[in-house]
Enzyme design. Structure first.
Site, short mmCIF file in Angstrom:
data_model
loop_
_atom_site.label_atom_id
_atom_site.label_comp_id
_atom_site.label_asym_id
_atom_site.label_seq_id
_atom_site.Cartn_x
_atom_site.Cartn_y
_atom_site.Cartn_z
N LYS A 28 12.71 5.31 6.86
CA LYS A 28 12.94 6.73 7.15
C LYS A 28 11.66 7.54 7.04
O LYS A 28 11.36 8.39 7.90
CB LYS A 28 14.01 7.28 6.20
CG LYS A 28 14.40 8.73 6.46
CD LYS A 28 15.79 9.04 5.96
CE LYS A 28 15.88 9.06 4.44
NZ LYS A 28 15.55 10.39 3.88
N SER A 29 10.88 7.29 5.99
CA SER A 29 9.64 8.05 5.79
C SER A 29 8.68 7.87 6.97
O SER A 29 8.08 8.83 7.47
CB SER A 29 8.95 7.61 4.50
OG SER A 29 9.75 7.89 3.38
N ARG A 33 7.35 10.59 10.12
CA ARG A 33 5.92 10.82 10.35
C ARG A 33 5.49 10.38 11.74
O ARG A 33 4.65 11.02 12.36
CB ARG A 33 5.11 10.09 9.27
CG ARG A 33 5.23 10.74 7.89
CD ARG A 33 4.88 9.78 6.77
NE ARG A 33 4.81 10.41 5.46
CZ ARG A 33 5.87 10.72 4.70
NH1 ARG A 33 7.08 10.45 5.15
NH2 ARG A 33 5.71 11.29 3.52
N SER A 174 4.27 14.13 -5.54
CA SER A 174 5.23 14.37 -4.47
C SER A 174 4.59 14.01 -3.13
O SER A 174 3.67 14.70 -2.68
CB SER A 174 5.69 15.83 -4.43
OG SER A 174 6.45 16.08 -3.26
N GLN A 176 6.03 14.31 -0.31
CA GLN A 176 6.39 15.35 0.66
C GLN A 176 5.39 16.50 0.63
O GLN A 176 4.93 16.96 1.68
CB GLN A 176 7.80 15.87 0.36
CG GLN A 176 8.90 14.87 0.59
CD GLN A 176 10.27 15.43 0.24
OE1 GLN A 176 10.39 16.58 -0.21
NE2 GLN A 176 11.30 14.64 0.43
N ASP A 327 13.29 7.03 -4.85
CA ASP A 327 14.57 7.05 -4.16
C ASP A 327 15.49 5.91 -4.58
O ASP A 327 16.67 5.90 -4.21
CB ASP A 327 14.37 6.99 -2.65
CG ASP A 327 13.84 8.30 -2.09
OD1 ASP A 327 14.12 9.36 -2.69
OD2 ASP A 327 13.13 8.27 -1.07
N LYS A 354 16.32 16.39 -5.85
CA LYS A 354 16.57 15.63 -4.61
C LYS A 354 17.81 16.21 -3.93
O LYS A 354 18.19 17.35 -4.16
CB LYS A 354 16.73 14.15 -4.94
CG LYS A 354 15.43 13.46 -5.32
CD LYS A 354 14.52 13.33 -4.11
CE LYS A 354 13.32 12.47 -4.36
NZ LYS A 354 12.50 12.28 -3.12
#
Length: 449
Positions: A28-29, A33, A174, A176, A327, A354
């Site tokens: 997913k990450s 991107r 982080s 993100q 996660d 989260k």
């Protein structure tokens, strides 16, 4: 399984041995991107293995709204015709990022140094999550943001007309926030520097280099120093998305807990900033073997062979490892409940912000299933009941959180009595094939009603 405003109750119960090959979806990450950097490149980027969960589909829709041409050619096969760094157009509608904190924060970064305005919203879960951790550093570039009290969505961001490069030390690890600042730095002159106290997932740095940006990484007295030279022309790429270790965690942990199980999970990312769970499971005594290590799409991958491990033991996970498995703590807590002794998880305060407060969600759910738990702001301790010792028999609230739902469905496979989850609908945000994949391995997971 699809996301729905109507709850989808689900149940899992003791299963026979799990067996077969678990073809988990793309990471997913990396999928987020790839879409964003493809939209910022000049020319056509080809993406294979893209995760088609709702979170990623929302990011694809957002890139279209900013002017990129995003086309699906078949399962996981997409192209993005980009508009170049600084080329985003002002969207004519509100950008709905659904459940995705990664999506909204990265997109805010990508548009923050272009003189356009965009309004962002999401589902009930996302609209409760704080955005100040991103908008504060973006303000250093010259961007402005207005949202609800506490820095929450819906929120309008106005990009900087004359952005300046920044030097920003992350107050907490982080990926993100780091990624949002680096993406903003693409359209700022000079060098943007991000300093992180602990290494977080490095997909953004790897992918930026692949697209032609100049990025250096060095260890300094303050921590890990990432330097980006701004205003590059990004080159389109062919991106092969490896399989998501955060999704692989669920069939892997299920196989460890269900007696007689043996499964293979091929092509899973082994990026060292993402493999903390697998390291931890091995330390707990898991029979987990990494086969055929190789590189795909600039990322290290391997095939995982997993066998039931009935003598798992509790351990202490160091705070320094937390970022590499942030996660995966919900499903680790499930494994810990089935281990002998106590598992102490330190450095987990990021779980409080989260999709839900995951520390509280796991603690309350495990207690309902007969497991003793301790918690504080930054620590979760699970006192294991040993193999086959979890009573179960509870209905657990997923709290609109896909990983909470999947974690308790895994626990139901190993508990004495079935475990129900009040809503499995959010699972579609990250793992849309979770239900059929697990059923194909032999797991007794199904919808109710």
């Amino acid at each position: 399984m699809s996301a729905s405003e109507t709850p989808i109750p689900m149940i899992s119960e003791a299963s026979g041995p799990l067996s077969g090959v678990a073809e988990v979806p793309g990471d997913k990450s990396i999928s987020h991107r790839a879409l964003i950097l493809g939209a910022l490149a000049v020319g056509e980027t080809r993406i294979t293995g893209l995760l088609e969960g709702q979170d990623v589909l929302d990011t694809a829709a957002a890139m279209r709204a900013f002017g990129a041409t995003v086309t699906r050619h078949g399962p996981g096969d997409w192209t993005v015709a980009g508009v170049g760094v600084g080329g985003f157009a002002e969207p004519d509608r509100v950008i709905d990022c659904g459940n995705s904190g990664t999506g909204v924060r990265l997109i805010m970064g990508a548009m923050a140094t272009t003189p356009i305005a965009a309004t962002f919203t999401g589902d009930a879960s996302l609209n409760r999550r704080p955005m100040g951790r991103v908008t504060d550093p973006l303000a250093l570039f010259g961007a402005r943001a207005w949202g609800r009290a506490g820095g929450r969505l819906p929120m309008t961001v106005v990009g900087a007309a004359d952005p300046v490069p920044v030097r920003y030390a992350l107050p907490v690890p982080s990926a993100q926030v780091k990624s949002a600042v680096l993406l903003a730095g693409l359209n700022a002159p000079g060098q943007t520097v991000v300093i992180e106290p602990e290494a977080t997932r490095d997909h953004t740095e790897r992918m930026l280099r692949g697209f032609g940006a100049e990025v250096t990484v060095a260890d300094g007295p303050e921590g890990r120093v990432i330097t980006l030279t701004g205003q590059p022309e990004l080159r389109p790429q062919a991106v092969a998305v490896p399989r998501d270790p955060s999704s692989a965690a669920f069939p892997v942990c299920a196989a460890l807990l269900v007696p007689g199980s043996e499964i293979t999970v091929p092509g899973v990312s082994q990026n060292p900033t993402r493999n903390g769970l697998f390291t931890t499971l091995v330390e707990m005594g898991a029979d987990l073997v990494f086969e055929n290590p190789r590189e795909e799409g600039g990322e290290p991958v391997a095939d995982l062979r997993v066998r039931h491990s009935g003598a798992l033991r509790g351990i202490e996970t160091p705070a320094a490892r937390a970022a590499s498995m942030i996660d995966e703590f919900p499903v680790l807590a499930v494994v810990a409940a089935c281990a002998e002794g106590s598992t102490v998880m330190r450095g987990v305060k990021e779980l409080r912000v989260k999709e839900s407060d995951r520390i509280d969600a796991m603690a309350r759910g495990l207690e309902a299933c007969g497991v003793t738990v301790e918690e504080d702001a930054d620590t979760l301790i699970v006192h294991g009941r040993g193999a086959g010792g979890v009573p179960g028999g509870a209905t657990v609230e997923s709290r609109l959180d896909h990983r909470i739902a999947m974690a308790f469905l895994v626990l139901g496979l190993a508990a004495k009595a079935a475990i129900r989850v009040d809503d499995g609908g959010p699972i579609a945000t990250s793992f849309p094939v979770f239900e059929p994949l697990m059923q194909g391995l032999g797991a007794a997971i199904r919808r109710e009603g």
